[in-house]
Design a protein around this motif. Sequence first.
Motif, PDB file in Angstrom:
ATOM      1  N   PHE A  44      -5.690  10.536   2.646  1.00  0.00           N
ATOM      2  CA  PHE A  44      -4.348   9.968   2.674  1.00  0.00           C
ATOM      3  C   PHE A  44      -3.461  10.490   1.563  1.00  0.00           C
ATOM      4  CE2 PHE A  44      -6.428   5.995   4.634  1.00  0.00           C
ATOM      5  CZ  PHE A  44      -6.459   6.609   5.870  1.00  0.00           C
ATOM      6  N   LEU A  45      -4.069  10.958   0.491  1.00  0.00           N
ATOM      7  CA  LEU A  45      -3.257  11.474  -0.612  1.00  0.00           C
ATOM      8  C   LEU A  45      -2.536  12.774  -0.253  1.00  0.00           C
ATOM      9  CD1 LEU A  45      -5.338  10.412  -3.696  1.00  0.00           C
ATOM     10  CD2 LEU A  45      -2.934   9.882  -3.266  1.00  0.00           C
ATOM     11  N   ASN A  46      -2.741  13.269   0.938  1.00  0.00           N
ATOM     12  CA  ASN A  46      -1.907  14.367   1.437  1.00  0.00           C
ATOM     13  C   ASN A  46      -0.476  13.868   1.646  1.00  0.00           C
ATOM     14  OD1 ASN A  46      -3.771  16.651   1.744  1.00  0.00           O
ATOM     15  ND2 ASN A  46      -4.819  15.244   3.130  1.00  0.00           N
ATOM     16  N   ALA A  47      -0.315  12.558   1.766  1.00  0.00           N
ATOM     17  CA  ALA A  47       0.991  11.901   1.866  1.00  0.00           C
ATOM     18  C   ALA A  47       0.985  10.783   0.830  1.00  0.00           C
ATOM     19  CB  ALA A  47       1.219  11.366   3.276  1.00  0.00           C
ATOM     20  N   PRO A  48       1.126  11.117  -0.457  1.00  0.00           N
ATOM     21  CA  PRO A  48       0.887  10.175  -1.552  1.00  0.00           C
ATOM     22  C   PRO A  48       1.705   8.886  -1.501  1.00  0.00           C
ATOM     23  CG  PRO A  48       1.098  12.390  -2.411  1.00  0.00           C
ATOM     24  CD  PRO A  48       1.455  12.451  -0.957  1.00  0.00           C
ATOM     25  N   TYR A  49       2.974   8.979  -1.183  1.00  0.00           N
ATOM     26  CA  TYR A  49       3.822   7.789  -1.169  1.00  0.00           C
ATOM     27  C   TYR A  49       3.313   6.789  -0.134  1.00  0.00           C
ATOM     28  CZ  TYR A  49       7.954   4.822  -0.867  1.00  0.00           C
ATOM     29  OH  TYR A  49       8.803   3.746  -0.864  1.00  0.00           O
ATOM     30  N   ILE A  50       3.031   7.276   1.055  1.00  0.00           N
ATOM     31  CA  ILE A  50       2.525   6.406   2.122  1.00  0.00           C
ATOM     32  C   ILE A  50       1.151   5.866   1.749  1.00  0.00           C
ATOM     33  CG2 ILE A  50       1.781   6.345   4.536  1.00  0.00           C
ATOM     34  CD1 ILE A  50       3.999   8.446   5.068  1.00  0.00           C
ATOM     35  N   ALA A  51       0.315   6.717   1.168  1.00  0.00           N
ATOM     36  CA  ALA A  51      -1.022   6.288   0.766  1.00  0.00           C
ATOM     37  C   ALA A  51      -0.953   5.119  -0.205  1.00  0.00           C
ATOM     38  CB  ALA A  51      -1.779   7.458   0.148  1.00  0.00           C
ATOM     39  N   SER A  52      -0.044   5.179  -1.165  1.00  0.00           N
ATOM     40  CA  SER A  52       0.035   4.099  -2.143  1.00  0.00           C
ATOM     41  C   SER A  52       0.574   2.817  -1.520  1.00  0.00           C
ATOM     42  CB  SER A  52       0.875   4.512  -3.356  1.00  0.00           C
ATOM     43  OG  SER A  52       2.233   4.632  -3.028  1.00  0.00           O
ATOM     44  N   ARG A  53       1.471   2.934  -0.563  1.00  0.00           N
ATOM     45  CA  ARG A  53       1.989   1.734   0.113  1.00  0.00           C
ATOM     46  C   ARG A  53       0.907   1.097   0.983  1.00  0.00           C
ATOM     47  NH1 ARG A  53       4.569   2.917  -3.460  1.00  0.00           N
ATOM     48  NH2 ARG A  53       6.813   2.998  -3.630  1.00  0.00           N
ATOM     49  N   MET A  54       0.131   1.927   1.654  1.00  0.00           N
ATOM     50  CA  MET A  54      -0.954   1.396   2.463  1.00  0.00           C
ATOM     51  C   MET A  54      -1.972   0.697   1.561  1.00  0.00           C
ATOM     52  SD  MET A  54      -3.385   3.092   5.371  1.00  0.00           S
ATOM     53  CE  MET A  54      -3.378   4.652   4.601  1.00  0.00           C
ATOM     54  N   GLU A  55      -2.262   1.292   0.431  1.00  0.00           N
ATOM     55  CA  GLU A  55      -3.225   0.697  -0.493  1.00  0.00           C
ATOM     56  C   GLU A  55      -2.740  -0.658  -0.986  1.00  0.00           C
ATOM     57  OE1 GLU A  55      -5.515  -0.657  -3.499  1.00  0.00           O
ATOM     58  OE2 GLU A  55      -3.446  -0.091  -3.894  1.00  0.00           O
ATOM     59  N   GLN A  56      -1.436  -0.811  -1.191  1.00  0.00           N
ATOM     60  CA  GLN A  56      -0.900  -2.104  -1.636  1.00  0.00           C
ATOM     61  C   GLN A  56      -1.143  -3.188  -0.595  1.00  0.00           C
ATOM     62  OE1 GLN A  56       3.208  -1.342  -2.529  1.00  0.00           O
ATOM     63  NE2 GLN A  56       2.761  -0.520  -4.557  1.00  0.00           N
ATOM     64  N   THR A  57      -0.935  -2.857   0.666  1.00  0.00           N
ATOM     65  CA  THR A  57      -1.160  -3.833   1.736  1.00  0.00           C
ATOM     66  C   THR A  57      -2.642  -4.165   1.841  1.00  0.00           C
ATOM     67  OG1 THR A  57       0.751  -2.996   2.924  1.00  0.00           O
ATOM     68  CG2 THR A  57      -0.805  -4.325   4.184  1.00  0.00           C
ATOM     69  N   LEU A  58      -3.487  -3.146   1.736  1.00  0.00           N
ATOM     70  CA  LEU A  58      -4.923  -3.393   1.824  1.00  0.00           C
ATOM     71  C   LEU A  58      -5.421  -4.169   0.599  1.00  0.00           C
ATOM     72  CD1 LEU A  58      -6.015  -0.001   3.360  1.00  0.00           C
ATOM     73  CD2 LEU A  58      -5.737  -2.199   4.523  1.00  0.00           C
ATOM     74  N   TYR A  59      -4.829  -3.920  -0.545  1.00  0.00           N
ATOM     75  CA  TYR A  59      -5.170  -4.689  -1.744  1.00  0.00           C
ATOM     76  C   TYR A  59      -4.828  -6.166  -1.526  1.00  0.00           C
ATOM     77  CZ  TYR A  59      -5.448  -6.214  -6.597  1.00  0.00           C
ATOM     78  OH  TYR A  59      -5.779  -6.878  -7.748  1.00  0.00           O
ATOM     79  N   PHE A  60      -3.661  -6.423  -0.968  1.00  0.00           N
ATOM     80  CA  PHE A  60      -3.273  -7.801  -0.639  1.00  0.00           C
ATOM     81  C   PHE A  60      -4.330  -8.424   0.271  1.00  0.00           C
ATOM     82  CE2 PHE A  60      -1.497 -10.871   2.266  1.00  0.00           C
ATOM     83  CZ  PHE A  60      -0.942 -11.794   1.393  1.00  0.00           C
ATOM     84  N   SER A  61      -4.732  -7.681   1.289  1.00  0.00           N
ATOM     85  CA  SER A  61      -5.712  -8.181   2.240  1.00  0.00           C
ATOM     86  C   SER A  61      -7.034  -8.499   1.567  1.00  0.00           C
ATOM     87  CB  SER A  61      -5.942  -7.139   3.342  1.00  0.00           C
ATOM     88  OG  SER A  61      -7.058  -7.489   4.119  1.00  0.00           O
ATOM     89  N   ARG A  62      -7.459  -7.640   0.679  1.00  0.00           N
ATOM     90  CA  ARG A  62      -8.767  -7.812   0.047  1.00  0.00           C
ATOM     91  C   ARG A  62      -8.779  -8.907  -1.015  1.00  0.00           C
ATOM     92  NH1 ARG A  62     -10.620  -2.672  -2.436  1.00  0.00           N
ATOM     93  NH2 ARG A  62     -12.631  -3.695  -2.509  1.00  0.00           N
ATOM     94  N   PHE A  63      -7.702  -9.038  -1.794  1.00  0.00           N
ATOM     95  CA  PHE A  63      -7.773  -9.875  -2.980  1.00  0.00           C
ATOM     96  C   PHE A  63      -6.764 -11.024  -3.058  1.00  0.00           C
ATOM     97  CE2 PHE A  63      -9.256  -5.613  -4.340  1.00  0.00           C
ATOM     98  CZ  PHE A  63     -10.592  -5.934  -4.519  1.00  0.00           C
ATOM     99  N   LEU A  64      -5.668 -10.955  -2.337  1.00  0.00           N
ATOM    100  CA  LEU A  64      -4.608 -11.929  -2.549  1.00  0.00           C
ATOM    101  C   LEU A  64      -4.378 -12.904  -1.402  1.00  0.00           C
ATOM    102  CD1 LEU A  64      -2.007  -9.559  -4.262  1.00  0.00           C
ATOM    103  CD2 LEU A  64      -3.700 -11.055  -5.352  1.00  0.00           C
ATOM    104  N   THR A  65      -4.712 -12.547  -0.189  1.00  0.00           N
ATOM    105  CA  THR A  65      -4.464 -13.442   0.932  1.00  0.00           C
ATOM    106  C   THR A  65      -5.314 -14.705   0.807  1.00  0.00           C
ATOM    107  OG1 THR A  65      -4.348 -13.667   3.323  1.00  0.00           O
ATOM    108  CG2 THR A  65      -6.190 -12.390   2.468  1.00  0.00           C
ATOM    109  N   LYS A  66      -4.803 -15.771   1.363  1.00  0.00           N
ATOM    110  CA  LYS A  66      -5.525 -17.050   1.365  1.00  0.00           C
ATOM    111  C   LYS A  66      -6.243 -17.269   2.702  1.00  0.00           C
ATOM    112  CE  LYS A  66      -3.996 -18.284  -2.693  1.00  0.00           C
ATOM    113  NZ  LYS A  66      -4.552 -17.518  -3.749  1.00  0.00           N
TER     114      LYS A  66
END
Length: 189
Positions: A44-66
Motif C-alpha cells: 500500500f505504500l506505493n500510494a502513501p497518502y491513501i495507505a496512511s488514511r486506510m491505516e487510521q480507519t483500521l487503527y480505529f477498528s482495532r483499538f478505539l471502537t466500542k
Amino acid sequence: PRSTLDRSSAASDVYKRQLKEEDRQHFDAIYKSRGRIGPPYSYFLNAPYIASRMEQTLYFSRFLTKIDKKVKELSICTLARELNAEFEWAAHSKEAEEAGVRVEAIQALRNKTAPHGLKSDEKAVIQFVQELLRPPYRVSEPAYKSMETLIGTELLAQLVCILGAYSMLAVAMNAFGIEAPEGADKLPL
C-alpha cells in the motif's frame, strides 16, 4: 505477490528510503501504529497518502471502537469469506476465536453454510454483512433492524465504516496477490 515496492529486505528503513521525502510522514505514521512495515502495507505504500488514511480507519477498528469484539471479528470474518480474502481470513478467524466467537460459526463461514444453524446473534451479524456484500448490495429492513437491536445505531454506523475499510483492504490484497501466511488456515476457494 505483486508489488512495485522493493520487498527484497524486510528492514523498514529500506521501504522508507524508497519513498519520496514528502511521503515519509505516511510511512512513519503506519510504522508508529503497527510497529513494522510488512504486508499489506509494504504494498500500500506505493500510494502513501491513501495507505496512511486506510491505516487510521483500521487503527480505529482495532483499538478505539466500542463494538463488541465478537461482533466485530465475526463481521470481518464474514467479509473475508465473502470476498475470498485469504490474508484477512487467516488473521481474523484466529482473532474471532480468541474473542469468543464460537468455532461452529467460524467453520460455517469457512464452509459457506452460514448463517444456517447458528445462534440468533451470529445470524444477525452474518446476514447483515452477506446482504451488504452480495447483489443487489442492499441490507433488508429485517437484517438492518436485527443489527440495530443487537449493537445500536451509533455502533452500527461505525461497523458499516469498518466494513468499508476492510472491504478496501480485501480488494487491494486480492489484487496484489497477498495470500495467507504459511501455515495459516486457508480458505477453500
